[in-house]
Structures are given as C-alpha cells and as structure tokens.
Design an enzyme around this catalytic site. Structure first.
Site, short mmCIF file in Angstrom:
data_model
loop_
_atom_site.label_atom_id
_atom_site.label_comp_id
_atom_site.label_asym_id
_atom_site.label_seq_id
_atom_site.Cartn_x
_atom_site.Cartn_y
_atom_site.Cartn_z
N LYS A 146 -49.42 16.63 1.27
CA LYS A 146 -48.09 16.44 1.85
C LYS A 146 -47.46 17.81 2.09
CE LYS A 146 -45.41 13.19 0.11
NZ LYS A 146 -44.76 12.28 -0.87
N GLU A 188 -42.84 17.57 -14.01
CA GLU A 188 -43.81 16.83 -13.21
C GLU A 188 -45.00 16.39 -14.05
OE1 GLU A 188 -43.54 15.68 -10.25
OE2 GLU A 188 -42.14 16.91 -9.10
N GLU A 240 -49.21 7.32 1.64
CA GLU A 240 -48.04 6.77 0.97
C GLU A 240 -47.56 5.46 1.59
OE1 GLU A 240 -43.64 8.27 -0.39
OE2 GLU A 240 -45.24 9.74 -0.52
N ARG A 244 -48.92 5.34 -3.80
CA ARG A 244 -48.58 6.76 -3.89
C ARG A 244 -47.09 6.98 -4.07
NH1 ARG A 244 -51.09 11.68 -0.21
NH2 ARG A 244 -49.77 13.33 -1.02
N HIS A 255 -33.91 14.56 -5.49
CA HIS A 255 -33.75 15.14 -4.16
C HIS A 255 -32.29 15.08 -3.70
CE1 HIS A 255 -38.23 14.68 -2.76
NE2 HIS A 255 -38.06 15.63 -3.66
#
Length: 362
Positions: A146, A188, A240, A244, A255
């Site tokens: 990505k 993460e 995705e 995913r 975000h």
C-alpha cells in the site's frame, strides 16, 4: 547471515521479508533484487546522513557499472503530499531512470509510502525495494504494497497498490532510532495481538522491558511475528476487499486525530495507540467486548510508554467529519474495526455516529 529471519509473502506477486542486522551493508543481498542496471535511492534528511552512502557504496561494490541516483526529502509526514510526490518523480526523471530501474525506499513509513507510490507511477510501474529503518515501517508500512500520499482532507487518500520486490529490514538501524519512534512502532506490534493473536499479547507483556531496552533478539522476534501475521492477511486479501481491513484496527480514530492536528502532533504510532483504545471503548459501548479487555489493552500500551488518551482540545464533530472521508467509510455510513476481545477483531459497518461521538468525548 545466521541471525536473519525470513518471512515469505505469497500471492500474485510473491516476495520475501528479510529481518536481521547488517542488511544495509550487504551489497550482494541488495543487488540481488535488481532486474536492470539502474538504481535510485529515496531517503529523508534524518536517515540519509546515517545510511544513504552506505547503501550506495554497498550497491556499487556488488554491481560495478550500476547507475545509481538518489534523492532526499525533508523528514516528516508533511512531506508526504502530492507536491512531494511530484518532486520525487522529477528527481527520478532527471536521473534518467529507465523501465527496468529499481527504487530503494530507505527510511520510515513516509519514505516508504512516497517512494513506493513514485515507483508505482514512473513509467506505469517499476520495481521498489523497501529498506525500512523504523520499527513501525518494518512491521507495517513496508509490507503489503500500500503506497500513498496525504491530502489536507485526509491521510493516504491518493495512492496505489504496488507490492515491493523485496523488504530488507536491517534491525541494526533501530539502534539510531529515537526512543519516541521505537515506542510508536510498538503500537503497531501490539495491534497484531489485538486483532488476531491473543497469545502474542501475553508475549509482549512478558517482554515489554526488553522491547523498550532495544534488545536485538526480542525486537527481531516481534518484527518477524508481526510480519508473518501481516503477510498471511495480505496474501489472502491483497486489495483490502475484506479481511485486510482488520489491519486498520485503531486507524480510523488515529487517522482522524492526525488529520485534525495537521500531522504536527502525535506521530502515527502514537495516534494508533490512542485509536486502538478508542476502538476498544467503542466495542464496549456496542456490547461486543468487556471493560476488562479495554483495560488490558490500555495497560499494555501505557507500559510501552504510549499515549492512550486523545490530546485535549480536539473537536468531536471535526473528527467524525474526517472519518466520513476515511478510506474505510462506505456510502452507508461509518465503518470501524472493532473487537470481541483480544485476538478477535472484525469489521462493523453502519456504526452510529452518536456512539462514536460519545467515545470521542470520553
């Protein structure tokens, strides 16, 4: 090298993730990824002084006659824009990189995303090799293909799926990583335990002190386990369309915080840590998980030195507005990654905005 760990990523475009010390100086390993005689290294002004010349020299030693160009961008999320993308493409063009060139992305997630997107676009796609130098990039952004840049309206809204030809994660580079960035990467790592591997959370709790101390072997094990989980998910869902999306646990909240702060407040991993706690609290409010699950996640993140509460002064309505433009949103409403407890995440569509606002307002 005997200490290397390797994770295979299958699917239509298979590649390997190599994890271990000394990979940035291993010219043969670096050059083995080349299809042609052109190489272009993209880095930033924090990483380049430490590692750029080493990579260039290693490539030159291994492949005499190789044409090597390089370009450096200002460090930080503010460089990951359409303007930055344009500058990267111009630098590749000025260096005369041909169709069989390879771009080497040397740095953290910003460099990996921008360089990967540039490689995806130059001559409709050339090879990219990811050389992540941050923990966050090693376990997340360098794997899966990505690539993207940000817009003022939101994070990663313009990009492409462009799997790397290889990922070489030199764990020695983590020794020069600022402590804040190491902690941000651990967010993460925790995510993989939260979404698919509850026993991994037990392991992280048992090894928290060693992770924070930068223990080489413990960090390499955490990276390998995280990459193995991501590789398996990416192989099953490369674009995705389903599973995913689980990798975005905490990211819808995170975000939105990053965007509202203009990418100048919490760094990505810190925002994800806050976002995961908020996603767990949302799961509570929707009757999917218990407060004990949230408390355990919150406690582990705090032990790893990560923030677990949103910065003060953020407007809930503004954050929800950012979420509506998030890539995970759909025409029917907001979509979140929630969980039923540790290791059991799932996608939930049409989440009521009122419930989200309640979480944001504490």
């Amino acid at each position: 090298m005997s200490h290397d760990r390797t994770v295979a990523v299958g699917g239509a475009h298979p590649y390997h993730i190599s994890i271990g010390p000394g990979l940035l100086d291993d010219g043969e390993r670096l050059a083995s990824t080349l299809r042609g005689s052109d190489a272009f290294v993209i880095s930033d002004d924090s990483v380049a002084p430490l590692y750029l010349q080493r990579v260039v020299d290693a490539l030159a030693r291994a492949r005499p006659g190789l044409r090597i160009g390089h370009w450096t961008l200002p460090a930080g999320e503010a460089s990951k824009t359409l303007e930055g993308f344009g500058r990267a493409i111009s630098a590749i063009a000025e260096a005369g990189m041909r169709r069989d060139a390879t771009v080497y992305a040397l740095g953290g997630g910003v460099v990996g995303d921008l360089a990967g997107f540039a490689a995806a676009a130059w001559m409709r796609g050339i090879d990219c090799v990811q050389l992540p130098t941050t923990l966050l990039a090693m376990v997340d952004s360098s794997v899966g293909g990505k690539t993207a840049v940000d817009l003022p309206q939101g994070k990663n809204l313009v990009g492409a799926f462009h799997p790397p030809r290889a990922v070489l994660a030199d764990t020695g580079s983590l020794r020069t990583l600022p402590a804040r960035e190491l902690r941000a990467g651990l967010a993460e790592v925790v995510k993989y335990g939260a979404i698919v591997d509850a026993p991994f959370l037990d392991w992280l709790e048992a090894h928290a002190d060693a992770l924070l101390a930068g223990d080489d072997d413990v960090l390499a094990e955490a990276i390998a386990r995280s990459c193995a989980h991501k590789a398996a998910i990416v192989e099953r869902d490369p674009f995705e369309h389903g599973e995913r999306a689980l990798l975005n646990f905490g990211h819808t909240f995170g975000h939105a915080i990053e965007t509202e702060q203009g990418y100048g407040g919490l760094v990505h991993g810190e925002a994800v840590a806050v976002g995961m706690v908020q996603a767990a609290r949302l799961s509570e409010r929707l009757g999917l998980a218990s407060p004990a699950d949230t408390a355990r996640l919150r406690g582990l993140l705090q032990r790893l030195g990560l923030p677990v509460d949103a910065p003060p002064g953020l407007d809930a309505d503004a954050l929800v507005a950012h979420m509506r433009l998030d890539k995970k949103a759909q025409s029917g409403g907001l979509r979140f990654i929630v969980w039923d407890g540790a290791g059991r995440a799932r996608v939930l569509a049409d989440v009521p905005e009122d419930a989200v606002r309640e979480v944001l307002r504490g």
